[in-house]
Design a protein around this motif. Structure first.
Motif, PDB file in Angstrom:
ATOM      1  N   GLU A   1      10.073  -2.904 -10.464  1.00 13.94           N
ATOM      2  CA  GLU A   1       9.674  -1.663 -10.131  1.00 13.94           C
ATOM      3  C   GLU A   1       8.488  -1.859  -9.024  1.00 13.94           C
ATOM      4  O   GLU A   1       8.492  -1.013  -8.282  1.00 13.94           O
ATOM      5  N   HIS A   2       7.833  -2.892  -8.999  1.00 18.62           N
ATOM      6  CA  HIS A   2       6.946  -3.256  -7.645  1.00 18.62           C
ATOM      7  C   HIS A   2       7.598  -2.952  -6.621  1.00 18.62           C
ATOM      8  O   HIS A   2       7.235  -2.177  -5.445  1.00 18.62           O
ATOM      9  N   ASP A   3       8.750  -3.753  -6.106  1.00 25.42           N
ATOM     10  CA  ASP A   3       9.362  -3.789  -5.146  1.00 25.42           C
ATOM     11  C   ASP A   3       9.962  -2.161  -4.515  1.00 25.42           C
ATOM     12  O   ASP A   3      10.098  -1.951  -3.514  1.00 25.42           O
ATOM     13  N   GLU A   4      10.553  -1.735  -5.619  1.00 27.48           N
ATOM     14  CA  GLU A   4      11.294  -0.394  -5.351  1.00 27.48           C
ATOM     15  C   GLU A   4       9.912   0.781  -4.917  1.00 27.48           C
ATOM     16  O   GLU A   4      10.176   1.364  -3.903  1.00 27.48           O
ATOM     17  N   ILE A   5       8.864   0.599  -5.397  1.00 32.57           N
ATOM     18  CA  ILE A   5       7.857   1.396  -4.893  1.00 32.57           C
ATOM     19  C   ILE A   5       7.208   0.830  -3.458  1.00 32.57           C
ATOM     20  O   ILE A   5       6.805   1.715  -2.591  1.00 32.57           O
ATOM     21  N   ALA A   6       6.976  -0.301  -3.468  1.00 29.78           N
ATOM     22  CA  ALA A   6       6.276  -0.841  -2.438  1.00 29.78           C
ATOM     23  C   ALA A   6       7.137  -0.779  -0.926  1.00 29.78           C
ATOM     24  O   ALA A   6       6.608  -0.841  -0.001  1.00 29.78           O
ATOM     25  N   ALA A   7       8.582  -0.694  -1.151  1.00 28.68           N
ATOM     26  CA  ALA A   7       9.396  -0.257   0.094  1.00 28.68           C
ATOM     27  C   ALA A   7       8.804   0.909   0.760  1.00 28.68           C
ATOM     28  O   ALA A   7       8.767   0.879   2.114  1.00 28.68           O
ATOM     29  N   GLU A   8       8.323   1.828  -0.084  1.00 28.07           N
ATOM     30  CA  GLU A   8       7.677   3.142   0.542  1.00 28.07           C
ATOM     31  C   GLU A   8       6.089   2.993   1.070  1.00 28.07           C
ATOM     32  O   GLU A   8       5.823   3.027   2.167  1.00 28.07           O
ATOM     33  N   SER A   9       5.382   2.535  -0.269  1.00 29.93           N
ATOM     34  CA  SER A   9       3.841   2.534  -0.163  1.00 29.93           C
ATOM     35  C   SER A   9       3.442   1.512   1.077  1.00 29.93           C
ATOM     36  O   SER A   9       2.616   1.426   1.651  1.00 29.93           O
TER      37      SER A   9
END
Length: 476
Positions: free
Chosen positions: A249-257
């Motif tokens: 989940e972190h990597d999915e969100i961090a791609a944008e953030s």
């Protein structure tokens, strides 16, 4: 009596080196001397009944059941933490760790002995074997993303205690989780973390800053659970916002953030815009974004691209959104021109927006004739970035960085009338087409550099490494 003893079936009985006495032996207290029990399966008379023994296991169990269990000991207040990779970020963490009283064992390719000596409770080891033989409680992998696997392979883990806790602080999470599980023995504990701040954003303290973590593998013993909590307490004491989140989940969100923030910052840096000291529209925050993102190495940016599988899709979406913005801009300009030439756009759905934009443009030209060319250029580029981000459908997240919050604020500032302003700026600025071309070139340059680095790595794997199949043959 003698005949009875001689016929006793127990073969394990001890021999008697002294004459047999008819008087009883001297009394020996049981609490001071315990006679060893011997195994005699054929002789039931040699085994006393548990109920007949005053200190039997049954009575011991009964006394234990009546006693209160001791509470578990509190977690350790200080830890011995090995920081592998004592560069800028490693030193930044070590400063806070040592201030809390923890012992720091540092190691890096570069000799940072002098820096370690300037910190409390910090020792620098040139040899990783010496560091591991000091038996740290925690091994903190604090390297770049690109060198993480190589560094992990180089650690002599056979010299560590088998229950050592391994932690990483990389900006991507699925990758270190994978190499930890692959390379570390099952007895080692694993926690993947991402302190979402650095020496710049955290130089005034960590209060309120996000700390993301996943307990990948922690042993059941109280000692190992307490050690993990003691490590988390370092960040809790500094006021961090603790976020329990899976690596996926972190990597999915961090791609944008994170990756998006770095991309925008580097694209703007390539355009070499000049800040306006009299800027009243708040776009000076974009220049701060440029400064923060470009202060990090390109290796970090490339690592975010290379080791987060969601970043490639995001890069494609940025390009697609930019093409949509340019298409909208051209259609609206064409609509305004048609209204002036023919009195109608020829396309019903464009008549009202084109008329509104034309009216806005006329009033804009009358009131804003004295606008500074550089200031309007900065505003136009900022609005273009805002239009692109709006098409990406960005959403607030629990792990937003300060840079990502700047981008969200830019999108929020784009109101329903922003497109009219955007058209007006495009028509008013003499070099607006040049600015769009410059943005095109900058975005393409960043993209080319990312894929160029990826291409170089793949070629080395295919042609420079032994054992790799090339042209149908295996190179040896």
């Amino acid at each position: 009596m003698l005949s009875t003893l001689a016929s006793h079936p127990c073969t394990n009985r001890p021999s008697l080196p002294f004459p047999l006495r008819l008087s009883p032996p001297p009394f020996v207290p049981l609490s001071r001397h315990r006679l060893p029990l011997h195994s005699c399966h054929s002789c039931h008379s040699c085994h006393a009944s548990p109920s007949s023994l005053p200190n039997s296991s049954a009575s011991l169990s009964l006394s234990q059941s009546n006693s209160k269990p001791h509470p578990p000991p509190p977690p350790p207040t200080t830890l011995k933490i090995a920081i592998i990779g004592f560069g800028n970020f490693g030193q930044f963490l070590a400063k806070y760790f040592s201030q809390q009283g923890h012992t720091i064992l540092a190691h890096s390719r570069t000799d940072y002995s002098s820096i370690a000596n300037s910190l409390d409770n910090t020792i620098f080891f040139k040899d990783p074997h010496d560091l591991c033989e000091s038996h740290p409680d925690v091994v903190l992998l604090c390297t770049s993303i690109l060198s993480a696997e190589k560094v992990l392979r180089s650690i002599p883990i056979q010299r560590l205690r088998r229950s050592t806790l391994f932690v990483d602080v990389l900006s991507v999470k699925e990758f270190p989780r994978s190499i930890f599980l692959e390379r570390l023995p099952p007895d080692f504990d694993i926690v993947c973390t991402h302190p979402m701040f650095g020496p710049e954003s955290g130089k005034y303290g960590w209060n309120g800053l996000p700390f993301v973590y996943e307990k990948v593998r922690i042993g059941d013993s109280h000692e190992r659970v307490s050690r993990c909590e003691a490590f988390f307490n370092i960040f809790k004491k500094e006021g961090c916002r603790m976020i329990d989140m899976s690596c996926k989940e972190h990597d999915e969100i961090a791609a944008e953030s994170q990756f998006l923030t770095h991309t925008v910052g580097r694209v703007l840096a390539e355009m070499r815009l000049k800040p306006n000291p009299d800027d009243s529209m708040g776009y000076d925050t974009l220049f701060q974004l440029i400064e923060n993102t470009c202060s990090d190495s390109f290796e970090l940016y490339y690592g975010l691209f290379m080791y987060n599988k969601n970043s490639t899709d995001l890069l494609d979406r940025i390009y697609a959104a930019y093409e949509e913005v340019k298409k909208d801009l051209r259609r609206m300009v064409q609509g305004i021109l048609r209204r002036r030439l023919f009195g109608t756009t020829g396309v019903g759905e464009l008549e009202d927006p084109a008329a509104r934009c034309e009216a806005f443009l006329e009033s804009f030209n009358k009131e804003m004739v004295d606008l500074d060319e550089n200031a309007t250029g900065v505003h136009f580029v900022a609005l273009t970035i805002g239009m692109i981000l709006a098409k990406l459908g960005l959403k607030p997240t629990s792990i937003a960085t300060k840079g990502y919050e700047t981008l969200l604020k830019l999108v929020e500032d784009i109101s329903s009338e922003s497109f009219d302003l955007y058209i007006a700026l495009f028509m008013h600025i003499k070099n607006s087409n040049e600015l769009l071309d410059q943005l095109d070139i900058s975005l393409a340059k960043v993209r080319t550099e990312l894929y160029g680095r990826l291409h170089d790595i793949l070629r080395r794997q295919l042609f420079d490494q032994p054992g790799i199949i090339s042209n149908g043959r295996t190179r040896m």
